[in-house]
Write a protein that holds these residues in place. Structure first.
Motif, PDB file in Angstrom:
ATOM      1  N   GLU A  51      -1.752   1.367  -1.738  1.00 51.85           N
ATOM      2  CA  GLU A  51      -1.237   0.062  -2.249  1.00 51.85           C
ATOM      3  C   GLU A  51      -0.358   0.315  -3.455  1.00 51.85           C
ATOM      4  O   GLU A  51      -0.226   1.525  -4.005  1.00 51.85           O
ATOM      5  CB  GLU A  51      -2.204  -0.840  -2.585  1.00 51.85           C
ATOM      6  CG  GLU A  51      -2.894  -1.525  -1.694  1.00 51.85           C
ATOM      7  CD  GLU A  51      -3.870  -2.166  -2.346  1.00 51.85           C
ATOM      8  OE1 GLU A  51      -4.108  -2.579  -3.619  1.00 51.85           O
ATOM      9  OE2 GLU A  51      -4.956  -2.854  -1.504  1.00 51.85           O
ATOM     10  N   ARG A  87       3.736   3.125  -3.805  1.00 54.39           N
ATOM     11  CA  ARG A  87       2.631   3.084  -2.668  1.00 54.39           C
ATOM     12  C   ARG A  87       3.164   4.093  -1.502  1.00 54.39           C
ATOM     13  O   ARG A  87       4.210   4.479  -1.258  1.00 54.39           O
ATOM     14  CB  ARG A  87       2.429   1.623  -1.960  1.00 54.39           C
ATOM     15  CG  ARG A  87       3.845   1.228  -1.061  1.00 54.39           C
ATOM     16  CD  ARG A  87       3.376  -0.106  -0.611  1.00 54.39           C
ATOM     17  NE  ARG A  87       2.233   0.171   0.491  1.00 54.39           N
ATOM     18  CZ  ARG A  87       1.642  -1.020   0.896  1.00 54.39           C
ATOM     19  NH1 ARG A  87       1.724  -2.088   0.385  1.00 54.39           N
ATOM     20  NH2 ARG A  87       0.685  -1.002   1.726  1.00 54.39           N
ATOM     21  N   ASN A 134      -1.659   6.691  -2.264  1.00 50.14           N
ATOM     22  CA  ASN A 134      -1.601   5.426  -2.787  1.00 50.14           C
ATOM     23  C   ASN A 134      -1.508   4.262  -1.627  1.00 50.14           C
ATOM     24  O   ASN A 134      -0.536   4.159  -1.074  1.00 50.14           O
ATOM     25  CB  ASN A 134      -0.247   5.097  -3.543  1.00 50.14           C
ATOM     26  CG  ASN A 134      -0.234   6.123  -5.025  1.00 50.14           C
ATOM     27  OD1 ASN A 134      -0.996   5.443  -6.003  1.00 50.14           O
ATOM     28  ND2 ASN A 134       0.265   7.012  -4.984  1.00 50.14           N
ATOM     29  N   GLY A 169      -2.670  -3.579   2.217  1.00 45.24           N
ATOM     30  CA  GLY A 169      -2.860  -2.462   1.845  1.00 45.24           C
ATOM     31  C   GLY A 169      -4.351  -1.833   1.980  1.00 45.24           C
ATOM     32  O   GLY A 169      -4.825  -1.751   3.210  1.00 45.24           O
TER      33      GLY A 169
END
Lengths: 276, 402, 312
Positions: free
Chosen positions: C220, C243, C218, B46
């Motif tokens: 994550e 996400r 987003n 991420g």
């Protein structure tokens, strides 16, 4: 059934009307009221008597009703009367014509009196006398008066006599605690207009339904109205800080250096030129 | 049946080759695999896997995309003389140019794909199934023109190769209109990509009319330069001979385009720096640093130095004609343009953010991994396609009736 | 076989092959997308239907209902919370267009609005996403580049500063809507700019296009503590996001379409925020626009923001 109901209503209405008239005549004997004002009160009274439900409420709370009458008697400055008319013209809606918690305001304020610990004042002050000195030593000593640069004291806004359940206007008129903006508006009239119109203060509940706005004193402590500086809620974490935090690196949220003010920058330039 | 034979023969030729060919394929393949794993890792990590963030949300991927669109568009510089003016020696290499454009297009699509948050929802932009936001979205237009150009550059060389494979003459009525359309698309992919940036009123650094011309100029600098490098390599490492004249023409195009490019850059800089308005903040950041943030400053000056040296070399006839200097200049200008038009254009446009916050961007190792991976996929595709093209051109792959 | 006859057949074959290859790739990505959801415990049919869910504005009433139910199930599975997802239609459709006014003489930079918004709209706590950014501005200047986003070590308001909160301005001609390649974002009839989180492909182009830094991505899977999830949600508003998609301020669509005030307004301790119907001449916001000194941020970009700043 319906007819009999109507009859009883009519009787109650008539009694109430008479009562109101009596109240008004009593008031008239106490104060000298301008003719125009008199007309207005009688108009409002007729409006009141038109809606029977309200009257029943009124009957239950006779004291309140009396208060209302007295409130109506608050003589408005001609300038302020203009503002009030303007506010009414702006905010008056057909659907809201029945909502008249306050005398002059076509809107609702969350009632304030219920929130006070010591209200009604007369519960204690029936026996206790008001301290004549300006320094509070026996009761209310927690109050800090930081309003009006020491030109005010308690009796600028509060009564010393039996009317302590009301606020005191500069002209010694009685102002209901739920209508304290009338008191504030004596000096802060521009702010008051903003507030009445919706540019200052806070509307609560709904943006679409009946307009409910907070009184001045909900946000400003009347004895010390300036809102004090306080720490803001947490600083937002940028992507940098999140990365550093997650990789366990020591980090400090970056704050920009102090910038030189525009006027200082310009002044500096001229100063430099002149010293040349 | 001939078509099936064609595919069969072409397919087989991919698996026949010298040591160098297979060594290159293996290296490219391994790096591409590395890129794939980087992508997986980036997805898992991420935020930690990206160098991107809320302020700078476009980074190396889009930078490479922008550069490669230019490379793709540059094939038109071979297509025009080959098909329109029928210059024979260019006609011999035009297929290589088109294959280069095809490769660049595929790489563009890959770079866009890896920068998507939800690549699996790609069907939302398909015609009929999805909802492409036409005519307002520049990105939607870019999707259309790049994919059309990709398909054109797939079909035209396929047709030409097939005809050559069969030993016939290409049908003018088929290839000529297709070529004309592809020329239009070559110009438009670059203009639309420029509009993709310059249409953003929120980003003053990009919001300038000169961006389109600058894009074209830089495309016609870097594209031919890459072609020259590729041709020189092919000349050196394979038996396929490319005429000196082709290289000369390409070198001339690169030179002129680079001169124009540098001029446009100077014009741009004048506007940015004459009155240092808010619009100049990004340029200020790029060239001199802003509020102590100066990460891109060495990059852009390197790019300018590279381009200037290349410009000097290319502008002197004698130097340009020497292969060694020409090659150096081409490598320099490719890197120079890659920085100037990639990182040097995309990233400063996003700094400072619309609300005046300065957050710098450094690509994460995963982003670099993915980018390198895509470049190797591109290398792999070009290698294979060039081999096929050379095979057909040289007559090694041709139709033998069975 | 002669070549001329053979050619069309083989061409057909070729297209067939290309077609099957395309179909294989498509089904492959579908399978991958669906499988990843199924692996997380999603019911197979739900995952498949979610993947093929149509654009919000193309769905029939029943399809919307099914989609809402799916989101509720997913929230239950993922967050362990029973949420209600609604799709309340625009409030009084014909005559409501929302507008916002903010009194910058009153804003003191307490950031109460920022965190009220976080709680109301189920914003990710880690990594942080905020729809509202309060800028600490230098007095004597409106230069956003000289603003400080990260004030807060000392009490506010600080001397020589004023405060300018910025959030989505709900432009009448929104650059983000123009930019979005998939029509995943649009203006509702009441003027609110919304996103279909199930349609967004996460290309970031709207972030680039927005002059107000109002769109947030987003990066994550958003993390929200289970007990802090606001269970009263709207499909276009504060329902839990995933996400890889964009999100943004919706003027608290889940509240305002029911007549309530936005969360930022409710939280504001200084009463600097005013919200209302721009089409109603008897509304507070109209009074402000008609009688106060107002300005809009970056008005020169001609995006027609419906968010005004005013002074006392």
């Amino acid at each position: 059934m319906r007819n009999s109901e109507k009859q009883t209503m009519a009787v109650i209405g008539a009694i109430l009307f008479l009562g109101l008239l009596m109240g008004v005549s009593l008031l008239l004997s106490q104060f000298v009221v301008a003719e125009a004002q008199e007309k207005e009160t009688s108009q409002i009274q007729t409006e009141d008597s038109a809606s029977s439900e309200q009257e029943e409420e009124d009957k239950e709370e006779e004291e309140d009703e009396e208060d209302e009458e007295e409130e109506e008697a608050v003589e408005l400055e001609p300038g302020f009367q203009k503002v009030v008319d303007e506010v009414r013209a702006f905010w008056k809606r057909e659907s809201e014509s029945e909502i008249e918690e306050l005398v002059i305001s076509p809107f609702r304020v969350p009632p304030r009196k219920e929130q006070y610990e010591y209200y009604p004042c007369m519960d204690c002050h029936e026996e206790q006398e008001v301290q004549p000195e300006r320094e509070l030593t026996e009761e209310h000593e927690d109050l800090v008066l930081d309003h009006g640069k020491q030109r005010f004291w308690c009796l600028t806004c509060h009564f010393a006599g039996k009317e302590k359940n009301y606020l005191r206007s500069l002209k010694e008129q009685k102002i209901d605690f739920n209508e304290s903006h009338l008191l504030c508006g004596q000096c802060h009239f521009e702010r008051q207009k903003d507030w009445l119109m919706g540019a200052h203060g806070k509307r609560v509940g709904s943006w679409s339904e009946e307009r409910t706005i907070l009184l001045c004193v909900e946000c400003h402590n009347p004895h010390s109205p300036a809102i004090k500086p306080q720490l803001p809620d947490p600083i937002p974490k940028g992507i940098r800080e999140i990365r550093m935090e997650r990789s366990n690196q020591p980090h400090k949220i970056e704050t920009k250096h102090e910038l030189i003010k525009v006027w200082d920058r310009i002044a500096l330039k001229y100063k430099n030129e002149r010293t040349k | 049946m001939r078509l099936i034979n064609f595919f069969w023969d072409v397919g087989l030729s991919v698996f026949r080759g010298g040591k160098l060919y297979f060594a290159l394929l293996t290296v490219f393949g391994l790096v591409a695999l590395l890129g794939f794993f980087s992508y997986i890792k980036q997805y898992q990590l991420g935020i930690m896997g990206h160098g991107l963030g809320e302020e700078v949300s476009w980074g190396v991927y889009i930078a490479n995309f922008t550069f490669l669109v230019g490379v793709a568009a540059a094939a038109v510089m071979l297509v025009i003389p080959a098909y329109i003016f029928n210059i024979k020696r260019i006609k011999e290499v035009v297929l290589l140019g088109e294959v280069m454009a095809l490769t660049a297009c595929i790489m563009c699509v890959l770079f866009i794909l890896v920068s998507l948050g939800r690549p699996e929802r790609l069907w939302h932009i398909l015609p009929f199934l999805g909802k492409l936001n036409l005519p307002t979205s520049m990105l939607a237009w870019d999707v259309i023109v790049i994919n059309s150009y990709l398909i054109l550059n797939l079909l035209i060389p396929l047709y030409m190769l097939y005809i050559k494979y069969c030993g016939e003459e290409p049908n003018f009525k088929i290839y000529f209109p297709a070529t004309l359309v592809s020329i239009l698309f070559a110009i438009s992919i670059h203009t639309v990509t420029a509009f993709l940036f310059s249409s953003n009123v929120s980003r003053p650094f990009w919001n300038t009319a000169i961006l389109g011309p600058r894009f074209l100029a830089s495309a016609f600098t870097s594209g031919p330069a890459i072609l020259i490098i590729a041709f020189q390599m092919i000349r050196a490492k394979s038996t396929y001979w490319i005429d000196d004249g082709v290289i000369k023409i390409l070198a001339l195009i690169t030179t002129v385009a680079l001169q124009i490019n540098m001029f446009l850059l100077a014009v741009e800089l004048f506007t940015e720096f004459y009155r240092q308005t808010d619009h100049g903040a990004s340029a200020q950041y790029l060239f001199f640093g802003l509020d102590g943030h100066n990460q891109l400053v060495p990059w852009i000056w390197t790019a300018i130095a590279l381009n200037t040296i290349a410009l000097l070399i290319l502008s002197v006839h004698k130097l340009r004609e020497s292969p060694r200097f020409l090659n150096t200049a081409c490598v320099l200008t490719v890197f120079g343009i890659w920085i100037e038009k990639g990182m040097g254009l995309v990233i400063p446009g996003l700094i400072p953010s619309p609300l005046g916050d300065i957050v710098e961007y450094t690509p994460s190792i995963y982003e670099i991994g993915v980018s390198v991976g895509i470049w190797s996929i591109g290398g792999m595709i070009f290698l294979v396609l060039a081999k096929i093209v050379i095979g057909v051109e040289k007559g090694r792959i041709k139709y033998i009736p069975r | 076989m002669t070549d001329k006859k053979a050619a069309p057949i083989s061409r057909r074959n070729f297209f067939k092959k290309a077609g099957t290859a395309g179909a294989a790739i498509a089904s492959g990505t579908t399978a991958l997308a669906v499988a990843s959801d199924v692996l997380e415990g999603e019911a197979y049919s739900d995952a498949l239907k979610e993947y093929f869910q149509k654009h919000y504005r193309d769905m029939s009433k029943d399809e919307v209902k099914a989609a809402l139910a799916r989101i509720e199930r997913k929230a239950k599975r993922k967050h362990g919370v029973d949420i209600t997802v609604e799709n309340t239609a625009p409030y009084a459709r014909e005559d409501t267009v929302f507008g916002y006014a903010l009194n910058i003489s009153k804003c003191k930079g307490y950031r109460k609005c920022v965190y009220a918004c976080v709680e109301e709209n189920n914003l990710s706590r880690d990594p942080e996403i905020h729809y509202i950014r309060v800028l600490e501005m230098e007095k004597g200047s409106m230069d956003l580049e000289k603003s400080n986003h990260y004030f807060g070590e000392d009490p506010v308001p600080k001397a020589g500063k004023f405060y300018l909160p910025v959030q989505c301005q709900h432009c009448e001609d929104p650059p983000c809507v123009k930019a979005c390649p998939t029509q995943a974002t649009w203006s509702e009839p009441d003027g609110i700019v919304v996103i279909d989180y199930n349609w967004c492909i996460g290309c970031h182009y709207c972030v680039i296009a927005c002059p107000y830094w109002a769109r947030h991505f987003n990066w994550e899977e958003p993390v929200i503590p289970k007990e802090e999830i606001n269970t009263e949600t709207h499909y276009l508003g504060n329902r839990p996001r995933e996400r890889g998609v964009m999100e943004k301020c919706t003027f608290c669509i889940q509240r305002t379409r029911k007549g309530k005030m936005p969360a930022c307004l409710e939280a504001c301790p200084t009463g600097a925020r005013v919200f209302g119907n721009l089409l109603d001449p008897k509304s507070e916001i109209r009074y402000i626009l008609e009688n106060k000194t107002v300005f809009r941020l970056k008005e020169e970009l001609n995006t027609e923001p419906k968010f005004w700043y005013y002074t006392d």
